[in-house]
Design an enzyme around this catalytic site. Structure first.
Site, short mmCIF file in Angstrom:
data_model
loop_
_atom_site.label_atom_id
_atom_site.label_comp_id
_atom_site.label_asym_id
_atom_site.label_seq_id
_atom_site.Cartn_x
_atom_site.Cartn_y
_atom_site.Cartn_z
N GLU A 13 0.83 -1.21 0.00
CA GLU A 13 0.00 0.00 0.00
C GLU A 13 0.87 1.26 0.00
OE1 GLU A 13 -3.12 0.86 -0.01
OE2 GLU A 13 -4.30 -0.92 0.47
N ARG A 96 -7.66 0.74 13.20
CA ARG A 96 -6.27 1.03 12.84
C ARG A 96 -6.26 2.09 11.75
NH1 ARG A 96 -5.16 -0.64 7.68
NH2 ARG A 96 -6.08 -2.58 6.90
N ASN A 98 -5.32 3.60 8.16
CA ASN A 98 -5.18 3.08 6.80
C ASN A 98 -4.41 4.13 5.99
OD1 ASN A 98 -5.65 0.85 5.10
ND2 ASN A 98 -7.33 1.93 4.09
N GLU A 117 -13.93 -3.95 8.77
CA GLU A 117 -14.28 -3.11 7.62
C GLU A 117 -15.77 -3.18 7.28
OE1 GLU A 117 -11.61 -3.57 4.31
OE2 GLU A 117 -9.84 -3.65 5.59
N ASN A 144 -9.56 5.52 2.73
CA ASN A 144 -8.58 5.03 1.78
C ASN A 144 -7.91 6.17 1.03
OD1 ASN A 144 -7.24 2.69 0.95
ND2 ASN A 144 -9.17 1.57 0.89
N ASP A 192 -9.50 2.07 -4.24
CA ASP A 192 -8.60 1.90 -3.09
C ASP A 192 -7.67 3.11 -3.03
OD1 ASP A 192 -6.75 1.04 -1.20
OD2 ASP A 192 -6.84 -1.04 -1.81
#
Ligand code: CA
Length: 285
Positions: A13, A96, A98, A117, A144, A192
């Site tokens: 990511e 958490r 992201n 999620e 995101n 995303d």
């Protein structure tokens, strides 16, 4: 689009081009590692940071700022020393951080999600250069991709659960959002990560879509689509010495054994040349 590094990341990511060091920065959230990839030598260095790492940005004063679980930290890459800067959501132990990124004034924006999620228990935060943290949006399910127009007047943001890209008018002096509107709705995969190029167009990573796409945000019109050999495409950066090399991260996380047999490159780093120039990562501070 071809594989350039066999990362086999669980959840690759946060791709960003660090122009000062000529390295691609990226993270493996579930693998708990931060990475620096040198496209000239092909060498990737990584550090185990011991917990979920949502994103990482270079800092103006040296080193890197990253989000680890529900906190912001400074990382000295050479000594691997982590220093706590600020924390959020002490009342939400299953959340958490992201994705995250800096605005043109050096504020670090990063959002959270609940690990399952499935419910809107996340939020979007802004870490100011003076290390104070503001909660800017709440009721987010999967915070995101985010980025800004080249002039900084518009912020683009993805809550993946909505399958949409939203835009806000952005007040650069105050770091505030207004006039929220949906500009893109994806049907071929889930939006995303995201990056904006030097022409102000938006690139979107399609989770479970085997592709990335480039869009004109003013018209909500798709301009191009690039296919990849793996389903879970997670983030995009445009970098390299001339800022014309696409980098794309991917994930193995959540794929079945059969999926992984069909997608042996899942979790790897991909790249391609492009005629379109990107924008380097903005620094924190
Ligand atoms: Ca992501």
């Amino acid at each position: 689009m071809h594989q350039v590094f066999s990362a086999q990341a669980q959840l690759g990511e946060g791709a960003l081009w660090d122009a000062d060091h000529q390295r691609l920065l990226w993270v493996d959230i579930v693998g708990h590692r931060v990475h620096r990839y040198d496209p000239v030598s092909g060498i990737d260095q990584s550090i185990d940071v011991g917990n979920y790492v949502g994103s990482m940005v270079p800092a103006r004063g040296g080193g890197l700022i990253l989000t680890l679980l529900r906190s912001f930290y400074h990382l000295d890459w050479e000594t691997q020393e982590l220093r706590l800067l600020a924390s959020v959501e002490s009342d939400r132990p299953t959340n958490r951080f992201n994705d995250g990124k800096c605005d043109p004034r050096g504020r670090f924006w990063a959002g959270t999600l609940e690990l399952a999620e499935s419910k809107p228990a996340g939020a979007l935060y802004c870490l100011e250069p003076d290390l104070t943290v503001r909660k800017v949006l709440s009721g987010i399910t999967v915070s995101n991709g985010l980025d800004w127009s080249p002039d900084g007047s518009t912020m683009y943001y993805i809550d993946s659960a909505t399958r949409a890209v939203t835009a806000f008018d952005y007040d650069l002096d105050h770091g505030t959002l207004s006039h929220r509107r949906q500009i893109i709705h994806l049907t071929d995969g889930v939006p995303d990560g995201m990056t904006v190029d030097s022409e102000g167009m938006i690139w979107i990573a399609h989770w479970d879509g085997y592709r990335i796409s480039r869009w004109n945000p003013a018209q909500g019109a798709r301009l191009q689509t690039f296919e990849l050999p793996v389903a879970r495409i997670t983030s995009i950066a445009i970098g390299g010495s001339d800022l014309r090399q696409l980098f794309v991260t991917s994930a193995r996380h959540g794929l079945s054994a059969a999926d992984l047999r069909a997608q042996p490159l899942a979790g790897d780093l991909f790249s391609a040349r492009t005629e379109i120039q990107g924008l380097p990562a903005r620094l924190f501070g």
